[in-house]
Design an enzyme around this catalytic site. Structure first.
Site, PDB file in Angstrom:
ATOM      1  N   GLY A 123       0.810  -1.217   0.000  1.00  0.00           N
ATOM      2  CA  GLY A 123       0.000   0.000   0.000  1.00  0.00           C
ATOM      3  C   GLY A 123       0.843   1.267   0.000  1.00  0.00           C
ATOM      4  N   THR A 124       1.859   1.299   0.831  1.00  0.00           N
ATOM      5  CA  THR A 124       2.662   2.519   0.965  1.00  0.00           C
ATOM      6  C   THR A 124       3.314   2.894  -0.368  1.00  0.00           C
ATOM      7  OG1 THR A 124       3.067   1.973   3.279  1.00  0.00           O
ATOM      8  CG2 THR A 124       4.573   3.563   2.261  1.00  0.00           C
ATOM      9  N   ASN A 130      -8.855   2.500   8.373  1.00  0.00           N
ATOM     10  CA  ASN A 130      -8.217   1.411   9.104  1.00  0.00           C
ATOM     11  C   ASN A 130      -8.562   1.414  10.586  1.00  0.00           C
ATOM     12  OD1 ASN A 130      -6.544   3.814   8.501  1.00  0.00           O
ATOM     13  ND2 ASN A 130      -5.175   2.962  10.043  1.00  0.00           N
ATOM     14  N   GLN A 188      -7.866  -1.063   3.135  1.00  0.00           N
ATOM     15  CA  GLN A 188      -8.761  -1.734   4.090  1.00  0.00           C
ATOM     16  C   GLN A 188     -10.063  -2.202   3.455  1.00  0.00           C
ATOM     17  OE1 GLN A 188      -8.057  -2.679   7.109  1.00  0.00           O
ATOM     18  NE2 GLN A 188      -6.122  -1.592   7.354  1.00  0.00           N
ATOM     19  N   SER A 227      -3.185  -3.682  -0.671  1.00  0.00           N
ATOM     20  CA  SER A 227      -2.076  -4.377  -0.020  1.00  0.00           C
ATOM     21  C   SER A 227      -2.477  -5.801   0.336  1.00  0.00           C
ATOM     22  CB  SER A 227      -1.706  -3.604   1.252  1.00  0.00           C
ATOM     23  OG  SER A 227      -0.663  -4.256   1.923  1.00  0.00           O
ATOM     24  N   GLY A 228      -1.627  -6.770  -0.026  1.00  0.00           N
ATOM     25  CA  GLY A 228      -1.963  -8.175   0.177  1.00  0.00           C
ATOM     26  C   GLY A 228      -2.126  -8.598   1.626  1.00  0.00           C
ATOM     27  N   HIS A 229      -1.283  -8.027   2.515  1.00  0.00           N
ATOM     28  CA  HIS A 229      -1.275  -8.582   3.883  1.00  0.00           C
ATOM     29  C   HIS A 229      -2.517  -8.221   4.676  1.00  0.00           C
ATOM     30  CE1 HIS A 229       0.114  -5.091   6.487  1.00  0.00           C
ATOM     31  NE2 HIS A 229       0.476  -4.621   5.328  1.00  0.00           N
ATOM     32  N   CYS A 256       0.250   1.722  13.935  1.00  0.00           N
ATOM     33  CA  CYS A 256       1.409   2.611  13.884  1.00  0.00           C
ATOM     34  C   CYS A 256       1.480   3.469  15.134  1.00  0.00           C
ATOM     35  CB  CYS A 256       1.325   3.540  12.683  1.00  0.00           C
ATOM     36  SG  CYS A 256       0.901   2.698  11.196  1.00  0.00           S
TER      37      CYS A 256
HETATM   38  N1  PLP Z   1      -3.343   2.469   4.002  1.00  0.00           N
HETATM   39  C1  PLP Z   1      -4.076   1.906   4.978  1.00  0.00           C
HETATM   40  C2  PLP Z   1      -5.483   2.345   5.172  1.00  0.00           C
HETATM   41  C3  PLP Z   1      -3.520   0.915   5.786  1.00  0.00           C
HETATM   42  O1  PLP Z   1      -4.257   0.370   6.766  1.00  0.00           O
HETATM   43  C4  PLP Z   1      -2.180   0.515   5.552  1.00  0.00           C
HETATM   44  C5  PLP Z   1      -1.539  -0.512   6.415  1.00  0.00           C
HETATM   45  O2  PLP Z   1      -1.351  -0.314   7.591  1.00  0.00           O
HETATM   46  C6  PLP Z   1      -1.455   1.126   4.517  1.00  0.00           C
HETATM   47  C7  PLP Z   1      -2.075   2.100   3.762  1.00  0.00           C
HETATM   48  C8  PLP Z   1      -0.047   0.731   4.208  1.00  0.00           C
HETATM   49  O3  PLP Z   1      -0.005  -0.490   3.540  1.00  0.00           O
HETATM   50  P1  PLP Z   1       1.335  -1.386   3.518  1.00  0.00           P
HETATM   51  O4  PLP Z   1       1.515  -1.906   4.903  1.00  0.00           O
HETATM   52  O5  PLP Z   1       1.076  -2.462   2.528  1.00  0.00           O
HETATM   53  O6  PLP Z   1       2.435  -0.490   3.062  1.00  0.00           O
END
Ligand code: PLP
Length: 389
Positions: free
Chosen positions: A69-70, A149, A177, A197-199, A324
């Site tokens: 995602g990031t 999230n 999410q 994001s896969g995880h 976080c």
């Molecule tokens: N955006 C949201 C809403 C998320 O919950 C997260 C993960 O914590 C991210 C972005 C970041 O994704 P990634 O952990 O795959 O970089």
């Protein structure tokens, strides 16, 4: 341990792991290679692309695999900023994930403007305010998350897209999410970019994707070997991508097989039990537009940091605000943006269910929360002690 933190991350589905193993062990060739091993890897990546596209209603060639995602979020922001230098504005909300917030900071550092649309107390963006902020000729991008999230609040994405497109702005949605939890159809709700994001849906960490609409121009963040049709260079993470594709296929099945209703009932049962014992419980985010797996709530007078320690001891994994923030336990900016006062924000917990959870687990967790709250109250009454031993 009862794991109730699936908005932070999820366990790999056993079927996902099975699908990945041959690509870790046997089929290791580079997907760019011309020999048969390369073709095997290439066709596995293509299959995953189709599986993922099917989950979000995209065409396969609109999917670019990334590290998560990031990266996807950063890539979109950087691309739009570089391709539309004459349009300085990025519009978002005060409830975005730090990946969006920090990437927006960079947008600002590079001479752009970042405007934040307010959200209502139910966590949904104020559409009238958004309409005022999005300006033809000025707004390059509207970047608003599909589902939050921390609270699970689901955005009115159709209306957001309409407002942005009417003003000639592009739309990116951080759907990390939302993907795998609710039905998404990117051609029906025509965002220009979407990050996932896969995880978060039972694939491994470190693999994700960016949806780039056929309509949208895109300048890659990573350049090099020209993989992903020049949109994301770097040798593909084949096992991860295979895992992501398999997880997408499974998620698509689970969207329609009663899993959502089961999780919804489980989450509601949890809230009901806690509320019955703790009538001061306040759930954040309105009931209608909230992910069925997420419960973010505060209990009056009870500090979340101490609760987390007691719950951990009781074998319950959940979090305070977003993951976080849990190390530092700053009051959540998301809750503050929704008008929750700083004290209540610091008293807020999040539980987020996943498809491997059971109703007895939800009930056990509710009783653990109730018990921990009683202990906290007793300890706080004994001289303001807020940490558990
Ligand atoms: N955006 C949201 C809403 C998320 O919950 C997260 C993960 O914590 C991210 C972005 C970041 O994704 P990634 O952990 O795959 O970089």
């Amino acid at each position: 341990m009862i794991y109730l933190d699936s908005n932070a991350t999820t366990q790999i589905d056993p079927a996902v792991l099975e699908a990945m193993l041959p690509f870790l062990r046997d089929y290791f060739a580079n997907p760019s290679a011309g020999y048969s091993g390369g073709r095997t890897a290439r066709s596995a990546v293509q299959r995953a692309r189709e599986q993922l596209a099917a989950l979000i209603g995209a065409d396969a060639d609109e999917i670019v695999f990334t590290s998560g995602g990031t990266e996807s979020i950063n890539a979109v922001h950087a691309s739009v900023r570089s391709l539309w230098p004459d349009k300085p504005d990025l519009v978002m909300t005060g409830t975005e994930h730090t990946a969006v917030v920090e990437s927006a900071r960079r947008w600002k550092d590079q001479g752009g403007n970042v405007l934040c649309a307010p959200v209502h107390p139910n966590g949904r963006v104020d559409l009238d305010a958004l309409r005022q902020l999005v300006q033809p000729g000025k707004t390059a991008l509207v970047s608003i998350m599909w589902a939050n999230n921390e609270t699970g609040v689901i955005a009115p994405m159709r209306e957001i897209v309409e407002i942005a497109h009417t003003a000639g702005a592009l739309v990116h949605s951080d759907a990390v999410q939302a993907v795998g939890k609710i039905h998404l159809a990117v051609h029906a709700v025509p965002v220009d970019f979407l990050s996932l994001s896969g995880h978060k849906f039972h694939a491994p960490k470190g693999v994700g994707a960016l949806y780039i609409s056929h309509r949208a121009r895109f300048a890659p963040l990573l350049v090099g070997g020209g993989q992903e049709r020049e949109r994301r260079s770097g040798t593909e993470n084949v096992p991860g991508i295979v895992g992501l594709g398999t997880a997408a296929e499974l998620a698509r099945q689970h969207l329609d097989d009663g899993t959502k209703a089961r999780l919804h009932a489980m989450r509601d049962r949890f809230e009901h039990l806690v509320h019955a014992a703790e009538p001061g419980m306040r759930v954040h985010g309105g009931p209608e537009h909230r992910l069925h797996n997420t419960s973010s709530f505060c209990l009056p007078e009870i500090d979340a940091a101490g609760m987390l320690l007691l719950l951990d001891k009781a074998g319950i994994a959940c979090s305070a605000g977003s993951a976080c923030h849990s190390a530092a336990l700053h009051p959540s900016p998301v809750l503050e943006a929704m008008g929750v006062n700083a004290r209540d924000a610091a008293r807020s917990l999040r539980v987020s269910f996943h498809r491997f959870n059971t109703k007895p687990e939800a009930e056990t967790a509710a009783h653990a929360v109730i018990e921990a709250a009683q202990k906290m109250r007793a300890m706080q009454g004994d001289g303001g002690l807020v940490t558990a031993h």
